[in-house]
Design a protein around this motif. Structure first.
Motif, PDB file in Angstrom:
ATOM      1  N   GLY A  71      58.603  73.617 170.999  1.00  0.00           N
ATOM      2  CA  GLY A  71      59.424  72.480 170.571  1.00  0.00           C
ATOM      3  C   GLY A  71      60.776  72.551 171.234  1.00  0.00           C
ATOM      4  O   GLY A  71      60.974  73.358 172.146  1.00  0.00           O
ATOM      5  N   PRO A  72      61.737  71.744 170.740  1.00  0.00           N
ATOM      6  CA  PRO A  72      63.058  71.713 171.374  1.00  0.00           C
ATOM      7  C   PRO A  72      63.704  73.099 171.394  1.00  0.00           C
ATOM      8  O   PRO A  72      64.500  73.398 172.267  1.00  0.00           O
ATOM      9  N   HIS A  73      63.329  73.941 170.437  1.00  0.00           N
ATOM     10  CA  HIS A  73      63.926  75.274 170.331  1.00  0.00           C
ATOM     11  C   HIS A  73      63.229  76.274 171.258  1.00  0.00           C
ATOM     12  O   HIS A  73      63.728  77.377 171.450  1.00  0.00           O
ATOM     13  N   LYS A  74      62.049  75.900 171.788  1.00  0.00           N
ATOM     14  CA  LYS A  74      61.249  76.871 172.519  1.00  0.00           C
ATOM     15  C   LYS A  74      60.293  76.114 173.443  1.00  0.00           C
ATOM     16  O   LYS A  74      59.237  75.659 173.005  1.00  0.00           O
ATOM     17  N   ASP A  75      60.689  75.965 174.685  1.00  0.00           N
ATOM     18  CA  ASP A  75      59.877  75.171 175.609  1.00  0.00           C
ATOM     19  C   ASP A  75      58.592  75.914 175.960  1.00  0.00           C
ATOM     20  O   ASP A  75      58.623  77.070 176.344  1.00  0.00           O
ATOM     21  N   GLY A  76      57.481  75.224 175.783  1.00  0.00           N
ATOM     22  CA  GLY A  76      56.198  75.856 176.095  1.00  0.00           C
ATOM     23  C   GLY A  76      55.601  75.235 177.340  1.00  0.00           C
ATOM     24  O   GLY A  76      54.397  75.306 177.556  1.00  0.00           O
ATOM     25  N   GLY A  77      56.445  74.595 178.150  1.00  0.00           N
ATOM     26  CA  GLY A  77      55.941  73.989 179.382  1.00  0.00           C
ATOM     27  C   GLY A  77      55.506  72.542 179.206  1.00  0.00           C
ATOM     28  O   GLY A  77      54.999  71.916 180.130  1.00  0.00           O
ATOM     29  N   PHE A  78      55.678  72.002 177.976  1.00  0.00           N
ATOM     30  CA  PHE A  78      55.276  70.614 177.732  1.00  0.00           C
ATOM     31  C   PHE A  78      56.467  69.759 177.292  1.00  0.00           C
ATOM     32  O   PHE A  78      56.318  68.740 176.659  1.00  0.00           O
ATOM     33  N   GLY A  79      57.670  70.242 177.588  1.00  0.00           N
ATOM     34  CA  GLY A  79      58.868  69.519 177.179  1.00  0.00           C
ATOM     35  C   GLY A  79      59.140  68.348 178.088  1.00  0.00           C
ATOM     36  O   GLY A  79      58.406  68.144 179.055  1.00  0.00           O
ATOM     37  N   PRO A  80      60.191  67.556 177.850  1.00  0.00           N
ATOM     38  CA  PRO A  80      61.046  67.682 176.681  1.00  0.00           C
ATOM     39  C   PRO A  80      60.323  67.278 175.386  1.00  0.00           C
ATOM     40  O   PRO A  80      59.243  66.701 175.437  1.00  0.00           O
ATOM     41  N   TYR A  81      60.961  67.567 174.270  1.00  0.00           N
ATOM     42  CA  TYR A  81      60.314  67.353 172.978  1.00  0.00           C
ATOM     43  C   TYR A  81      60.978  66.233 172.167  1.00  0.00           C
ATOM     44  O   TYR A  81      60.923  66.239 170.948  1.00  0.00           O
ATOM     45  N   TYR A  82      61.636  65.331 172.870  1.00  0.00           N
ATOM     46  CA  TYR A  82      62.232  64.142 172.247  1.00  0.00           C
ATOM     47  C   TYR A  82      61.682  62.905 172.955  1.00  0.00           C
ATOM     48  O   TYR A  82      61.649  62.869 174.195  1.00  0.00           O
ATOM     49  N   THR A  83      61.273  61.897 172.190  1.00  0.00           N
ATOM     50  CA  THR A  83      60.733  60.676 172.795  1.00  0.00           C
ATOM     51  C   THR A  83      61.707  60.092 173.810  1.00  0.00           C
ATOM     52  O   THR A  83      61.315  59.720 174.919  1.00  0.00           O
ATOM     53  N   MET A  84      62.995  60.009 173.447  1.00  0.00           N
ATOM     54  CA  MET A  84      63.936  59.337 174.332  1.00  0.00           C
ATOM     55  C   MET A  84      64.150  60.109 175.631  1.00  0.00           C
ATOM     56  O   MET A  84      64.405  59.511 176.676  1.00  0.00           O
ATOM     57  N   GLN A  85      64.022  61.423 175.565  1.00  0.00           N
ATOM     58  CA  GLN A  85      64.130  62.196 176.819  1.00  0.00           C
ATOM     59  C   GLN A  85      62.891  62.008 177.683  1.00  0.00           C
ATOM     60  O   GLN A  85      62.961  61.967 178.903  1.00  0.00           O
ATOM     61  N   ARG A  86      61.775  61.868 177.021  1.00  0.00           N
ATOM     62  CA  ARG A  86      60.539  61.630 177.771  1.00  0.00           C
ATOM     63  C   ARG A  86      60.564  60.225 178.375  1.00  0.00           C
ATOM     64  O   ARG A  86      60.048  59.999 179.471  1.00  0.00           O
ATOM     65  N   ALA A  87      61.196  59.300 177.637  1.00  0.00           N
ATOM     66  CA  ALA A  87      61.332  57.929 178.158  1.00  0.00           C
ATOM     67  C   ALA A  87      62.197  57.944 179.414  1.00  0.00           C
ATOM     68  O   ALA A  87      61.858  57.327 180.433  1.00  0.00           O
ATOM     69  N   GLU A  88      63.288  58.683 179.343  1.00  0.00           N
ATOM     70  CA  GLU A  88      64.208  58.768 180.468  1.00  0.00           C
ATOM     71  C   GLU A  88      63.505  59.328 181.711  1.00  0.00           C
ATOM     72  O   GLU A  88      63.757  58.914 182.832  1.00  0.00           O
ATOM     73  N   ARG A  89      62.625  60.287 181.453  1.00  0.00           N
ATOM     74  CA  ARG A  89      61.900  60.903 182.553  1.00  0.00           C
ATOM     75  C   ARG A  89      60.881  59.945 183.177  1.00  0.00           C
ATOM     76  O   ARG A  89      60.385  60.158 184.275  1.00  0.00           O
ATOM     77  N   GLY A  90      60.525  58.877 182.407  1.00  0.00           N
ATOM     78  CA  GLY A  90      59.606  57.886 182.972  1.00  0.00           C
ATOM     79  C   GLY A  90      58.169  57.996 182.493  1.00  0.00           C
ATOM     80  O   GLY A  90      57.272  57.359 183.044  1.00  0.00           O
ATOM     81  N   ASP A  91      57.933  58.806 181.449  1.00  0.00           N
ATOM     82  CA  ASP A  91      56.555  58.991 180.960  1.00  0.00           C
ATOM     83  C   ASP A  91      55.890  57.670 180.553  1.00  0.00           C
ATOM     84  O   ASP A  91      54.729  57.413 180.868  1.00  0.00           O
ATOM     85  N   TYR A  92      56.653  56.830 179.803  1.00  0.00           N
ATOM     86  CA  TYR A  92      56.027  55.612 179.253  1.00  0.00           C
ATOM     87  C   TYR A  92      55.910  54.543 180.320  1.00  0.00           C
ATOM     88  O   TYR A  92      54.985  53.741 180.316  1.00  0.00           O
ATOM     89  N   LYS A  93      56.860  54.577 181.250  1.00  0.00           N
ATOM     90  CA  LYS A  93      56.835  53.630 182.354  1.00  0.00           C
ATOM     91  C   LYS A  93      55.563  53.871 183.179  1.00  0.00           C
ATOM     92  O   LYS A  93      54.834  52.945 183.523  1.00  0.00           O
TER      93      LYS A  93
END
Ligand code: GLU
Length: 466
Positions: A71-93
């Motif tokens: 999770g946000p406290h411990k990245d397991g290689g599947f981060g980021p763990y916030y929807t808005m950060q994933r949005a910024e990265r372009g996942d939903y696009k």
């Protein structure tokens, strides 16, 4: 395949019995199956977001002993763990581009007034309210015209017709007709933010989530998500929809959640394992008595969970707490006792003995208060004694054994008194209990004597006959 489950709260408030249960059932499922428990914050509801909610939730989960593996406290290689950060990265696009390319997403310009009117007409015809998919096939020219009018647009997902089926570990096979899902659902709001049913499904695919365990209120969303998973080319996870929780009187829990917040339960003196055992029992007939989260995971099989609404029952939570407290070592109890005011009045050298004596008599940590009084108050008011009990207590003072007081002291003392006064049973011990503790019930006197000690015992007996 590694089992990967997730707890995906919106950071809009505190942990309470409802979301702890979702988190717990996921955590236990992961533990039981050698899997990974992921925490993901769905931070798309800006208006309801509460500052600091995320770190509070993480602290609370750590206190309960069920910190997520990832999770946000411990990245397991599947981060980021916030929807808005994933949005910024372009996942939903990226996901949307696929849906557009495959004809499964479209821009919809319908206004709120149009939707209201649509629903009015539908309900006057006795039909359930739904969006009638009217903008599914707009031409570019029509879209431009709406834009020129200044209309805002949302993105909708095009539902395929037909039956939607999925496997549910609690409910068995669940079936929906796509025609009954309220029309094509919005997946991206006019402000560009994804609706969680879409964002969550994209995240579940990208984070390789294998099992989704959540409340029954999401079962319709699941039907929609199944088509989204398929459209994205992802694997549909296995679901478990847990029955809803209700307040003790059967009313909606939502209004009572504050009294079942973790903060509240912590302050009231519940042990984390008691809370977990109780919550893990909801929907089952037996209460687990696990002493570790690992043990609990072995005892809880979600596929055996019942399907009817569960009423909370504080007496069961207390019972669960009593089980834990009655067996709890001094080391285990100390951190919780340190948070109780009355504990400060227990002399340092008596703390451990005191705990071992009283633990069997309490259901919550805060209940040590009167017991601290019994053992250590120097100003205890003695209850009125019968005249012949007074002379009995006088003899009791005379044959009080000398220090040190041990577990054998009581036996020795009452043995002598029995011979001397020929009293027995209740007549022998009740006046002693009253004079010594001011109460007619409480922990074993044999256990109490070493805690109370010679000096205070003598003082109390003497003041009882005054
Ligand atoms: N953020 C959603 C909720 O808290 C998540 C639902 C889900 O588990 O997918 O209800």
């Amino acid at each position: 395949m590694t089992v990967r489950v997730r707890f995906a709260p919106s950071p809009t408030g505190k942990l309470h019995i409802g979301n702890i249960r979702t988190a717990l059932m996921n955590a236990l499922y992961a533990k039981r199956n050698g899997g990974v428990f992921v925490l993901r914050f769905e931070d798309t509801d800006f208006e309801r977001e509460v500052r600091g909610a995320e770190s509070q939730m993480l602290d609370d989960m750590a206190w309960l002993g069920m910190s997520p593996d990832e999770g946000p406290h411990k990245d397991g290689g599947f981060g980021p763990y916030y929807t808005m950060q994933r949005a910024e990265r372009g996942d939903y696009k990226e996901a949307l581009e696929k849906l557009f390319a495959d004809g499964r997403a479209y821009e919809c310009f319908v206004t709120k007034d149009e939707l209201d009117l649509m629903r009015k007409i539908q309900s006057s015809q006795g039909k359930p309210p739904h969006y009638d998919n009217r903008h599914r096939d707009l031409t570019e020219a029509e879209k431009d015209a709406f834009r020129a009018e200044g209309r805002e647009s949302v993105i909708r997902f095009k539902l395929n017709e037909g039956k939607i089926r999925f496997d549910d570990m609690v409910r068995g096979t669940v079936e929906f007709d796509a025609a009954n899902l309220g029309g094509d659902p919005v997946i991206i709001r006019s402000n560009g933010v994804p609706i969680f049913a879409f964002g969550g499904a994209v995240d579940d695919v990208n984070q390789e989530i294998t099992h989704v365990i959540r409340g029954e209120d999401h079962v319709t969303n699941t039907a929609i998500q199944v088509q989204i998973f398929e459209a994205l080319g992802g694997t549909v996870p296995i679901f478990a929809h847990m029955p809803m929780l209700a307040a003790e009187d059967g009313s909606k829990l939502s209004k009572r959640l504050d009294s079942f917040s973790l903060q509240e339960m912590r302050a009231e003196g519940y042990h984390p394992l008691a809370i977990l055992n109780y919550i893990a029992s909801l929907g089952f007939s037996d209460m687990p008595k696990a002493t570790t989260v690992e043990e609990l995971a072995q005892q809880v099989d979600i596929s055996k969970m019942g399907r009817s609404t569960v009423r909370l029952d504080v007496s069961q939570l207390k019972k669960s707490n009593a089980h834990i407290l009655h067996e709890l070592s001094y080391e285990g109890a100390k951190p919780f006792l340190d948070a109780v005011d009355a504990w400060k009045r227990v002399p340092e050298d008596k703390k451990e003995t005191f705990w071992m004596v009283v633990r069997g008599n309490i259901e919550r940590f805060d209940e040590i208060d009167p017991l601290v009084e019994i053992c250590f108050a120097t100003d205890m008011v003695s209850p009125a004694l019968e005249a012949d009990d007074k002379s009995y207590i006088e003899s009791a003072v005379e044959c009080l054994p000398a220090s040190p007081y041990t577990e054998a002291t009581w036996q020795e003392w009452t043995g002598t008194l029995k011979e001397k006064t020929s009293r027995k049973g209740k007549a022998l011990f009740m006046p002693l209990r009253l004079a010594l503790t001011g109460m007619s019930h409480g922990p074993e006197l044999a256990d109490l004597m070493p805690v109370i000690g010679e000096e205070l015992t003598k003082k109390r007996l003497q003041s009882a006959v005054k």
